[in-house]
Design an enzyme around this catalytic site. Structure first.
Site, PDB file in Angstrom:
ATOM      1  N   ARG A   3     -22.977 119.419 -30.946  1.00 36.48           N
ATOM      2  CA  ARG A   3     -23.635 120.070 -32.085  1.00 36.48           C
ATOM      3  C   ARG A   3     -23.214 121.532 -32.188  1.00 36.48           C
ATOM      4  O   ARG A   3     -22.884 122.030 -33.280  1.00 36.48           O
ATOM      5  CB  ARG A   3     -25.150 119.965 -31.920  1.00 36.48           C
ATOM      6  CG  ARG A   3     -25.972 120.782 -32.919  1.00 36.48           C
ATOM      7  CD  ARG A   3     -27.462 120.646 -32.587  1.00 36.48           C
ATOM      8  NE  ARG A   3     -28.285 121.466 -33.468  1.00 36.48           N
ATOM      9  CZ  ARG A   3     -28.603 122.741 -33.232  1.00 36.48           C
ATOM     10  NH1 ARG A   3     -28.138 123.354 -32.139  1.00 36.48           N
ATOM     11  NH2 ARG A   3     -29.374 123.403 -34.070  1.00 36.48           N
ATOM     12  N   VAL A  38     -20.534 123.041 -30.971  1.00 39.57           N
ATOM     13  CA  VAL A  38     -19.122 123.150 -31.348  1.00 39.57           C
ATOM     14  C   VAL A  38     -18.965 122.937 -32.849  1.00 39.57           C
ATOM     15  O   VAL A  38     -18.284 123.705 -33.544  1.00 39.57           O
ATOM     16  CB  VAL A  38     -18.272 122.128 -30.565  1.00 39.57           C
ATOM     17  CG1 VAL A  38     -16.874 122.004 -31.180  1.00 39.57           C
ATOM     18  CG2 VAL A  38     -18.175 122.527 -29.101  1.00 39.57           C
ATOM     19  N   THR A  39     -19.606 121.896 -33.358  1.00 38.84           N
ATOM     20  CA  THR A  39     -19.473 121.553 -34.776  1.00 38.84           C
ATOM     21  C   THR A  39     -20.002 122.662 -35.679  1.00 38.84           C
ATOM     22  O   THR A  39     -19.318 123.110 -36.616  1.00 38.84           O
ATOM     23  CB  THR A  39     -20.214 120.239 -35.075  1.00 38.84           C
ATOM     24  OG1 THR A  39     -19.676 119.197 -34.250  1.00 38.84           O
ATOM     25  CG2 THR A  39     -20.067 119.843 -36.538  1.00 38.84           C
ATOM     26  N   SER A  94     -11.488 114.862 -16.825  1.00 39.40           N
ATOM     27  CA  SER A  94     -11.420 115.359 -18.203  1.00 39.40           C
ATOM     28  C   SER A  94     -10.622 116.653 -18.283  1.00 39.40           C
ATOM     29  O   SER A  94      -9.887 116.895 -19.251  1.00 39.40           O
ATOM     30  CB  SER A  94     -12.832 115.583 -18.745  1.00 39.40           C
ATOM     31  OG  SER A  94     -13.624 114.416 -18.603  1.00 39.40           O
ATOM     32  N   ASP A 115     -23.444 115.764 -11.646  1.00 41.97           N
ATOM     33  CA  ASP A 115     -23.261 116.047 -10.220  1.00 41.97           C
ATOM     34  C   ASP A 115     -23.205 117.536  -9.891  1.00 41.97           C
ATOM     35  O   ASP A 115     -23.373 117.920  -8.736  1.00 41.97           O
ATOM     36  CB  ASP A 115     -21.982 115.390  -9.705  1.00 41.97           C
ATOM     37  CG  ASP A 115     -22.098 113.879  -9.596  1.00 41.97           C
ATOM     38  OD1 ASP A 115     -23.209 113.352  -9.825  1.00 41.97           O
ATOM     39  OD2 ASP A 115     -21.086 113.219  -9.283  1.00 41.97           O
ATOM     40  N   ARG A 118     -21.461 111.923  -5.138  1.00 43.39           N
ATOM     41  CA  ARG A 118     -20.526 111.316  -4.187  1.00 43.39           C
ATOM     42  C   ARG A 118     -20.011 112.328  -3.169  1.00 43.39           C
ATOM     43  O   ARG A 118     -19.950 112.043  -1.984  1.00 43.39           O
ATOM     44  CB  ARG A 118     -19.348 110.685  -4.930  1.00 43.39           C
ATOM     45  CG  ARG A 118     -19.686 109.420  -5.676  1.00 43.39           C
ATOM     46  CD  ARG A 118     -18.430 108.720  -6.175  1.00 43.39           C
ATOM     47  NE  ARG A 118     -17.611 109.591  -7.018  1.00 43.39           N
ATOM     48  CZ  ARG A 118     -17.799 109.752  -8.325  1.00 43.39           C
ATOM     49  NH1 ARG A 118     -18.782 109.097  -8.931  1.00 43.39           N
ATOM     50  NH2 ARG A 118     -17.015 110.556  -9.030  1.00 43.39           N
ATOM     51  N   HIS A 150     -47.212 109.537   4.032  1.00 44.32           N
ATOM     52  CA  HIS A 150     -45.965 109.038   3.445  1.00 44.32           C
ATOM     53  C   HIS A 150     -44.785 109.831   3.992  1.00 44.32           C
ATOM     54  O   HIS A 150     -44.964 110.876   4.631  1.00 44.32           O
ATOM     55  CB  HIS A 150     -45.991 109.183   1.919  1.00 44.32           C
ATOM     56  CG  HIS A 150     -45.922 110.605   1.463  1.00 44.32           C
ATOM     57  ND1 HIS A 150     -47.041 111.413   1.408  1.00 44.32           N
ATOM     58  CD2 HIS A 150     -44.864 111.381   1.082  1.00 44.32           C
ATOM     59  CE1 HIS A 150     -46.687 112.616   0.992  1.00 44.32           C
ATOM     60  NE2 HIS A 150     -45.367 112.628   0.790  1.00 44.32           N
TER      61      HIS A 150
END
Length: 320
Positions: free
Chosen positions: A21, A23-24, A105, A127, A171, A215
């Site tokens: 949004r 960028v546009t 990317s 991540d 990861r 717990h």
């Protein structure tokens, strides 16, 4: 420059739509046309382009995922495939491209720049593992989702005096585990970047039960091992009931947080201005709360440094 393209690549992350949004709207404000490239680099090669207007992006700021869709396309590493993508851009009159995604990317964005199409990368991955930026689009939202889930897991854990090993994404980077672990009051945080001792963790849990706690919560980054395997290792040293829970892809979904919306908007706005200045081959980041840029090539040799002091803070919290 009259027309730019934008694509999202790799795993989706909340806030990608806010960046699209921004960028546009910024590009249109500066008299440019904008085309969305659907399905990442696969869509680039296939020529799957759609015009973007203020009207069709304005309401997207609150939506998770990416309405341009995403896909992994390792074939783009091949020179002949890259050339096909460049030909599609020329065919559609697109002069520059903004790429939102992770490490893979950025390789694609750099390839386009080397082929004469200026490209700028925005860090879009939950991540938070991109070098030279303290923040990636989607990280804050993923942390909120994981924290909310662990809060609910604690309710059932407390009802049965159980220990839960909760697996979160990451990861090679434990940023989600660290932040969520501290925020959820975890008894232990286990990440791939730091050594850990299962026996000591079991002793911490056992001591907690002896002190009246009802717990136990262990937050485990997925890059260490599976939650089931860690649970089995834990039970070798502790006499308590333990279960494994994997949050998985739910961390990628949901409406983005204020932080993700604002930072994605700032980054998207800045990326367009870099292209207007004739710059390419750059990655936008956030360092010490300020927008920053680095050559994409530098990122490949760089290393992300997490806030590992959070581990020390959390360890102190577990002693009482």
């Amino acid at each position: 420059m009259k027309r730019i393209g934008i694509l999202t690549s790799g795993g989706d992350a909340p806030g990608m739509n806010a960046a699209i949004r921004a960028v546009t709207k910024t590009a249109i404000h500066h008299g440019l046309e904008v085309f969305g490239i659907r399905y990442g680099f696969a869509g680039l090669v296939a020529g799957d382009f759609v015009p973007l207007t203020t009207e069709n992006v304005d309401h997207k700021i609150s939506e998770g995922g990416t309405f341009l869709y995403s896909a992994r396309f390792p074939e783009f590493a091949q020179e002949e495939v890259q050339q096909k993508g460049v030909e599609q851009l020329k065919k559609h009159g697109i002069d520059a491209v903004i790429v939102i995604g992770g490490d893979g990317s950025y390789h694609g964005a750099l390839a386009l720049t080397r082929h004469g199409v200026n490209s700028v990368g925005l860090p879009g991955t939950i991540d938070n593992d991109i070098p030279y930026t303290d923040y990636t689009i989607g990280f804050d939202s993923a942390c909120r989702t994981a924290m909310d889930a662990i809060d609910k897991i604690r309710d059932t854990a407390s009802s049965h005096h159980r220990v839960f090993v909760v697996n979160v994404m990451g990861r090679e980077c434990g940023d989600i585990a660290m932040r969520v672990g501290v925020a959820s009051g975890a008894d232990a945080i286990v990440i791939p970047e730091r050594p850990y001792d299962v026996k000591e963790i079991a002793e911490t849990i056992t001591r907690g039960f002896a002190d009246g706690k009802d717990h136990g919560i262990i937050v485990l980054a997925e890059g260490v091992m599976t939650a089931d395997k860690f649970k089995d290792e834990l039970l070798k040293y502790g006499d308590f009931d333990a279960r494994a829970n994997v949050l998985a892809h739910m961390q990628r979904g949901g409406s983005p947080t204020v932080t993700d919306r604002v930072n994605a908007t700032k980054m998207g706005n800045y990326a367009v201005k870099l292209l207007l200045d004739g710059k390419g081959g750059l990655a936008v980041g956030m360092e010490n709360g300020q927008l920053s840029t680095h050559d994409i090539l530098d990122l490949f040799d760089g290393k992300h440094h997490g806030d590992y002091a959070l581990l020390d803070v959390n360890e102190e919290m577990t002693k009482y």
